[in-house]
Design an enzyme around this catalytic site. Structure first.
Site, PDB file in Angstrom:
ATOM      1  N   ARG A   1       0.832  -1.202   0.000  1.00  0.00           N
ATOM      2  CA  ARG A   1       0.000   0.000   0.000  1.00  0.00           C
ATOM      3  C   ARG A   1       0.874   1.262   0.000  1.00  0.00           C
ATOM      4  O   ARG A   1       0.441   2.309  -0.435  1.00  0.00           O
ATOM      5  CB  ARG A   1      -0.899   0.026   1.242  1.00  0.00           C
ATOM      6  CG  ARG A   1      -2.066  -0.935   1.226  1.00  0.00           C
ATOM      7  CD  ARG A   1      -2.748  -0.992   2.588  1.00  0.00           C
ATOM      8  NE  ARG A   1      -3.270   0.288   3.047  1.00  0.00           N
ATOM      9  CZ  ARG A   1      -4.431   0.818   2.704  1.00  0.00           C
ATOM     10  NH1 ARG A   1      -5.217   0.174   1.881  1.00  0.00           N
ATOM     11  NH2 ARG A   1      -4.819   1.975   3.189  1.00  0.00           N
TER      12      ARG A   1
ATOM     13  N   ARG B   1       9.816   5.423  -3.126  1.00  0.00           N
ATOM     14  CA  ARG B   1      10.154   6.384  -4.181  1.00  0.00           C
ATOM     15  C   ARG B   1      11.607   6.789  -4.127  1.00  0.00           C
ATOM     16  O   ARG B   1      12.124   7.073  -3.053  1.00  0.00           O
ATOM     17  CB  ARG B   1       9.346   7.670  -3.995  1.00  0.00           C
ATOM     18  CG  ARG B   1       8.026   7.608  -4.617  1.00  0.00           C
ATOM     19  CD  ARG B   1       7.445   9.020  -4.713  1.00  0.00           C
ATOM     20  NE  ARG B   1       6.015   8.876  -4.595  1.00  0.00           N
ATOM     21  CZ  ARG B   1       5.320   9.271  -3.556  1.00  0.00           C
ATOM     22  NH1 ARG B   1       5.908   9.894  -2.568  1.00  0.00           N
ATOM     23  NH2 ARG B   1       4.027   9.057  -3.537  1.00  0.00           N
TER      24      ARG B   1
ATOM     25  N   ARG C   1      -9.319  -6.179  13.239  1.00  0.00           N
ATOM     26  CA  ARG C   1      -8.579  -5.366  14.180  1.00  0.00           C
ATOM     27  C   ARG C   1      -9.479  -4.215  14.579  1.00  0.00           C
ATOM     28  O   ARG C   1     -10.187  -3.627  13.753  1.00  0.00           O
ATOM     29  CB  ARG C   1      -7.298  -4.813  13.555  1.00  0.00           C
ATOM     30  CG  ARG C   1      -6.285  -5.868  13.237  1.00  0.00           C
ATOM     31  CD  ARG C   1      -5.795  -6.614  14.442  1.00  0.00           C
ATOM     32  NE  ARG C   1      -4.891  -5.793  15.289  1.00  0.00           N
ATOM     33  CZ  ARG C   1      -4.440  -6.181  16.459  1.00  0.00           C
ATOM     34  NH1 ARG C   1      -4.818  -7.351  16.977  1.00  0.00           N
ATOM     35  NH2 ARG C   1      -3.632  -5.398  17.152  1.00  0.00           N
TER      36      ARG C   1
ATOM     37  N   ARG D   1      -0.072   5.589  16.418  1.00  0.00           N
ATOM     38  CA  ARG D   1       0.163   6.931  15.876  1.00  0.00           C
ATOM     39  C   ARG D   1      -0.620   7.966  16.671  1.00  0.00           C
ATOM     40  O   ARG D   1      -1.555   7.629  17.392  1.00  0.00           O
ATOM     41  CB  ARG D   1      -0.187   7.006  14.389  1.00  0.00           C
ATOM     42  CG  ARG D   1      -1.567   6.513  14.030  1.00  0.00           C
ATOM     43  CD  ARG D   1      -1.729   6.404  12.500  1.00  0.00           C
ATOM     44  NE  ARG D   1      -2.957   5.686  12.172  1.00  0.00           N
ATOM     45  CZ  ARG D   1      -3.273   5.241  10.961  1.00  0.00           C
ATOM     46  NH1 ARG D   1      -2.464   5.432   9.949  1.00  0.00           N
ATOM     47  NH2 ARG D   1      -4.403   4.592  10.750  1.00  0.00           N
TER      48      ARG D   1
ATOM     49  N   GLU E   1      -3.763   6.497  18.942  1.00  0.00           N
ATOM     50  CA  GLU E   1      -4.468   5.361  18.343  1.00  0.00           C
ATOM     51  C   GLU E   1      -3.866   4.050  18.852  1.00  0.00           C
ATOM     52  O   GLU E   1      -2.684   3.800  18.656  1.00  0.00           O
ATOM     53  CB  GLU E   1      -4.261   5.480  16.829  1.00  0.00           C
ATOM     54  CG  GLU E   1      -5.386   4.936  16.007  1.00  0.00           C
ATOM     55  CD  GLU E   1      -5.234   5.299  14.536  1.00  0.00           C
ATOM     56  OE1 GLU E   1      -5.094   6.500  14.207  1.00  0.00           O
ATOM     57  OE2 GLU E   1      -5.246   4.379  13.724  1.00  0.00           O
TER      58      GLU E   1
ATOM     59  N   TYR F   1     -10.224  -4.597   2.846  1.00  0.00           N
ATOM     60  CA  TYR F   1      -9.449  -3.434   3.281  1.00  0.00           C
ATOM     61  C   TYR F   1      -9.609  -2.359   2.206  1.00  0.00           C
ATOM     62  O   TYR F   1      -8.744  -2.142   1.375  1.00  0.00           O
ATOM     63  CB  TYR F   1      -7.991  -3.866   3.423  1.00  0.00           C
ATOM     64  CG  TYR F   1      -7.035  -2.922   4.128  1.00  0.00           C
ATOM     65  CD1 TYR F   1      -7.414  -1.655   4.548  1.00  0.00           C
ATOM     66  CD2 TYR F   1      -5.725  -3.323   4.390  1.00  0.00           C
ATOM     67  CE1 TYR F   1      -6.506  -0.817   5.195  1.00  0.00           C
ATOM     68  CE2 TYR F   1      -4.820  -2.492   5.024  1.00  0.00           C
ATOM     69  CZ  TYR F   1      -5.221  -1.236   5.421  1.00  0.00           C
ATOM     70  OH  TYR F   1      -4.314  -0.422   6.052  1.00  0.00           O
TER      71      TYR F   1
ATOM     72  N   ASP G   1     -10.160   1.373   0.563  1.00  0.00           N
ATOM     73  CA  ASP G   1     -10.001   2.818   0.698  1.00  0.00           C
ATOM     74  C   ASP G   1     -11.318   3.475   0.276  1.00  0.00           C
ATOM     75  O   ASP G   1     -12.132   2.865  -0.422  1.00  0.00           O
ATOM     76  CB  ASP G   1      -8.859   3.313  -0.202  1.00  0.00           C
ATOM     77  CG  ASP G   1      -7.489   2.951   0.376  1.00  0.00           C
ATOM     78  OD1 ASP G   1      -7.385   2.839   1.605  1.00  0.00           O
ATOM     79  OD2 ASP G   1      -6.544   2.778  -0.402  1.00  0.00           O
TER      80      ASP G   1
HETATM   81  N1  UDP Z   1       3.341   0.692   7.878  1.00  0.00           N
HETATM   82  C1  UDP Z   1       4.531   0.611   8.561  1.00  0.00           C
HETATM   83  N2  UDP Z   1       5.056   1.728   9.125  1.00  0.00           N
HETATM   84  C2  UDP Z   1       4.449   2.936   9.026  1.00  0.00           C
HETATM   85  C3  UDP Z   1       3.233   3.033   8.309  1.00  0.00           C
HETATM   86  C4  UDP Z   1       2.698   1.879   7.752  1.00  0.00           C
HETATM   87  O1  UDP Z   1       5.095  -0.466   8.687  1.00  0.00           O
HETATM   88  O2  UDP Z   1       4.987   3.912   9.562  1.00  0.00           O
HETATM   89  C5  UDP Z   1       2.781  -0.562   7.304  1.00  0.00           C
HETATM   90  C6  UDP Z   1       1.872  -1.271   8.281  1.00  0.00           C
HETATM   91  O3  UDP Z   1       2.012  -2.654   8.085  1.00  0.00           O
HETATM   92  C7  UDP Z   1       0.501  -0.835   7.854  1.00  0.00           C
HETATM   93  C8  UDP Z   1       0.659  -0.767   6.342  1.00  0.00           C
HETATM   94  O4  UDP Z   1       1.979  -0.273   6.175  1.00  0.00           O
HETATM   95  O5  UDP Z   1      -0.496  -1.743   8.231  1.00  0.00           O
HETATM   96  C9  UDP Z   1      -0.341   0.093   5.627  1.00  0.00           C
HETATM   97  O6  UDP Z   1      -0.304   1.395   6.140  1.00  0.00           O
HETATM   98  P1  UDP Z   1      -1.430   2.450   5.863  1.00  0.00           P
HETATM   99  O7  UDP Z   1      -0.916   3.763   6.287  1.00  0.00           O
HETATM  100  O8  UDP Z   1      -1.896   2.284   4.453  1.00  0.00           O
HETATM  101  O9  UDP Z   1      -2.557   1.980   6.873  1.00  0.00           O
HETATM  102  P2  UDP Z   1      -3.947   2.684   7.239  1.00  0.00           P
HETATM  103  O10 UDP Z   1      -3.753   4.160   7.018  1.00  0.00           O
HETATM  104  O11 UDP Z   1      -4.972   2.058   6.347  1.00  0.00           O
HETATM  105  O12 UDP Z   1      -4.131   2.355   8.664  1.00  0.00           O
END
Ligand code: UDP
Length: 367
Positions: free
Chosen positions: A172, A176, A249, A280, A300, A348, A350
């Site tokens: 996801r 870059r 979850r 976060r 969170e 999952y 978006d």
């Molecule tokens: N992820 C990570 N570190 C980060 C942010 C994301 O390892 O700092 C990984 C983690 O496994 C997460 C996945 O990337 O479940 C997808 O992140 P995303 O931000 O897309 O999750 P969402 O915003 O849907 O909670």
């Protein structure tokens, strides 16, 4: 003839889009929701003049121009661009993984240097074909970034080690080799001015909505009201968990109003170590460039879902995938019931994909 053409269970994004389109085509719709508000998990509420994302941060992003134009009918979007920072024991890194991250991690300056570093770590780990999230992550960004920015965060987020998670989850995130901190590879991105609740309110304008109505608790009577049902709740709950419970979850938010105008300088800060108990901190005002004197933050905490909690993320591992396939078969046998959305399809999703899915289904329905 029944009183309504469609009973739409759930006033979240999927239900609201479906209801809006069906009503526009002249169908008689009733939307119900067990919560005391509309908008599902994209619900926002004003606290100290700040739109707080009560069920977690939602940043609208899409590559689909039609979907972008679609949502712009209901709200004006600002120019917010998501670029979270990662805090690993006080060290700050830019996300997603880009030249800023590589520079901070290794001191490399050029894309070629960054690629060489990742290649070296991938070779040392001996990964040729990634079989799980850990191997996928190391193969994409190397061992150091995996250890500092992925392993701890993912373990907290999913409550499972990276070796037991599917690799698509980490895909996801963009990787870059430019100094571009935009978290999404999306042509269009922003937050609706005034919050998501106002946007969903507009979608539901002129449509009957009943709140605090628990569909499954009163299913027969509610079914009797409409020719067809659009169900956006958990698919396993619909069938009384008869094949077993799917895993989700859940997320718990600790939200605080602080007497400062700027707590962390960014809307999203990920705590990527394993020790900090939350994943976060969201500082809501930064989604809308707020200048209020106070601020609202949400910590969170991720947890395994149990009955009575709010389900957030489907756990897309093999076991749950196989169980969902069985529920899907059952769902297909339910005449006159459409299962949609993140919970109805155990996906999952978006937001843009939810809208695409709802528009597809409503188009098929209305012929
Ligand atoms: N992820 C990570 N570190 C980060 C942010 C994301 O390892 O700092 C990984 C983690 O496994 C997460 C996945 O990337 O479940 C997808 O992140 P995303 O931000 O897309 O999750 P969402 O915003 O849907 O909670």
């Amino acid at each position: 003839m029944k009183q309504y053409d469609y009973l739409i269970v759930g006033a979240g994004l999927y239900g609201a889009v479906f209801a809006h389109e069906a009503a526009k085509a002249g169908k008689r719709c009733l939307v119900i929701d067990k919560r005391d508000h509309i908008a599902g998990n994209i619900y926002t509420e004003a606290v100290e003049g700040i739109n707080v994302h009560r069920y977690g941060a939602h940043i609208f992003h899409t590559n689909n121009k039609a979907v972008w134009q679609y949502v712009n009918q209901f709200a004006e979007f600002n120019r917010y661009t998501n670029s979270p920072v990662a805090n690993y024991h006080g060290e700050i890194y830019n996300l997603p993984f880009n030249m800023n991250t590589f520079n901070k991690m290794w001191g490399v300056v050029t894309p070629a240097e960054a690629k060489a570093k990742i290649q070296q770590q991938r070779d040392e780990a001996g990964i040729t074909e990634p079989k799980n999230l850990e191997e996928q992550a190391i193969s994409l960004v190397g061992t150091d970034i995996y250890e500092k920015l992925i392993k701890g965060y993912t373990g907290k987020q999913w409550g499972r080690p990276c070796t037991e998670l599917p690799s698509f989850i980490i895909k996801r995130l963009p990787v870059r080799f430019t100094y571009d901190d935009n978290y999404f590879n999306a042509l269009y991105q922003g937050i609706p001015n005034g919050g998501y609740t106002a946007m969903v309110e507009k979608m539901l304008e002129g449509i009957e909505v009943r709140l605090e109505v628990d569909y499954l608790a009163d299913k027969a009577a509610l079914d009797a009201l409409a020719e067809k049902v659009v169900y956006t709740g958990p698919v396993d709950a619909y069938f009384g968990y008869r094949l077993g419970a799917l895993q989700y979850r859940s997320v718990r938010f600790e939200t605080e109003v602080l007497d400062t105008d700027n707590y962390q300088g960014n809307a999203v800060v990920n705590y990527t170590d394993a020790e900090t108990p939350y994943t976060r901190i969201i500082e809501h005002k930064h989604f809308e460039f707020g200048t209020q004197p106070k601020t609202v933050i949400s910590r969170e905490y991720s947890a395994e879902w149990k009955k009575g909690d709010e389900p957030y993320y489907p756990v897309n591992d093999e076991k749950n995938g196989a169980l969902y396939a069985k529920y899907k078969k059952l769902a297909n046998t339910q005449e006159g019931v459409i299962f949609g959305g993140r919970l109805g399809e155990y996906k999952y999703y978006d937001m843009d994909k939810v809208i695409e899915a709802a528009l597809d289904v409503v188009k098929k329905e209305l012929g």
